[in-house]
Design a protein around this motif. Structure first.
Motif: not given
Length: 331
Positions: A62, A64, A69-70, A73-74, A92
């Motif tokens: 990630d 950022g 972005s988080a 990523a998930e 991250t």
């Protein structure tokens, strides 16, 4: 009984071939963004890993750089698990600006990938990335536009250290088709398809379609073949440059090299040797402009001053010798 979709089969074959020399129990990681290339690679790696006895997993970085972005990523982690890889990490990172955003993001990404691989350990860990033939063609065109040498024009290596790129012989359309056949839902990075975005995005949306329209669909594979041929040439020239460096050890005095010996070498060998000499001293990475300027000290010296190099070093000519060192203190 029907077999897998042709694109799925092609990806599995590519991964199996790339890992052919690996032992049972080898730790195989996939660098995954959640996009079609890396997601299709994750699915192929999961399949091959089960068949061949590899310990597989995925690492998602990630950066950022986007507000969501988080969440992206998930989402990628969830799709990777659906693809069959269940040992998944999200790293991250904080991206700086040194060398430009794209370069800084790449450096941060690979640092995070390597750190996680080191932390997890295991037998002969390797990292698979989803670069395709299309990425290879784009890389060659970017290098050509920058006026780069044979090493840069040779594109993305299939293997460097513990990083392996199994999909360089496959097209991006193959990874998209594989995801569709497997029922996977890849994330499509919007920055990859914005014509006024990063240079690679503009190349992807404007230049490559125009080249295909004018030269035909074979232009992508043609560029990739050129890269492979140049890679073999560049490897051999680098080998000869290292050999020349070894042969000249007795003529080296500290941080100095005789210019007449360097000038006697073929241009292709001398330019590589100059780059190696400087970067071995700690000055680098050097650009083609740096190498040309240093070469002029060796072959076209007219009393010019030293050449400033990255890392706080300087190349200068003193008494017929090339010196690469920290600048002399001013008195």
């Amino acid at each position: 009984m029907t077999g897998p979709h042709p694109s799925v089969a092609a990806l599995r074959t590519a991964v199996r071939a790339a890992l052919d020399q690996s032992e049972i129990g080898t730790r195989v990681w996939v660098a995954c963004s959640g996009g079609p290339d890396s997601l299709a690679l994750a699915a192929a790696t999961a399949f091959v890993g089960r068949k061949e006895g590899y310990l597989t997993g995925a690492i998602i970085v990630d950066h950022g750089l986007q507000s969501d972005s988080a969440a992206v990523a998930e989402r990628a982690a969830a799709e990777v698990r659906r693809a069959g890889l269940h040992h998944v990490f999200i790293e991250t990172v904080k991206v700086g600006r040194e060398g430009g955003l794209e370069s800084a993001a790449r450096n941060a990404r690979y640092a995070a990938l390597n750190n996680r691989m080191d932390a997890e350990g295991g037998l002969s860990p390797v990292l698979l990335t989803g670069h395709t033939m299309d990425d290879q063609a784009e890389t060659v065109l970017l290098a050509l536009a920058r006026g780069s040498g044979a090493r840069a024009l040779s594109g993305i290596p299939a293997r460097r250290g513990r990083i392996i790129r199994p999909l360089l012989s496959l097209r991006r359309k193959d990874t998209i088709a594989a995801c569709q056949a497997l029922g996977l839902d890849p994330w499509h990075d919007p920055s990859n398809y914005v014509s006024d975005g990063p240079k690679r995005s503009a190349l992807r949306t404007k230049v490559m379609p125009a080249l295909v329209d004018v030269l035909g669909p074979g232009v992508v594979s043609g560029l990739a073949r050129s890269a492979a041929l140049l890679q073999a040439d560049a490897d051999e020239l680098d080998r000869q440059a290292r050999s020349a460096m070894g042969a000249s050890v007795s003529e080296v005095r500290g941080e100095e090299w005789r210019c007449d010996m360097l000038a006697a070498l073929p241009d292709a060998i001398r330019s590589r040797m100059i780059k190696m000499l400087a970067e071995n001293r700690g000055a680098g990475p050097l650009t083609a402009a740096h190498v040309v300027a240093i070469d002029q000290l060796v072959t076209g010296f007219r009393g010019q001053g030293g050449v400033a190099l990255p890392g706080g070093y300087e190349a200068r000519r003193e008494y017929g010798r090339l010196v690469i060192a920290r600048p002399s203190p001013r008195t």
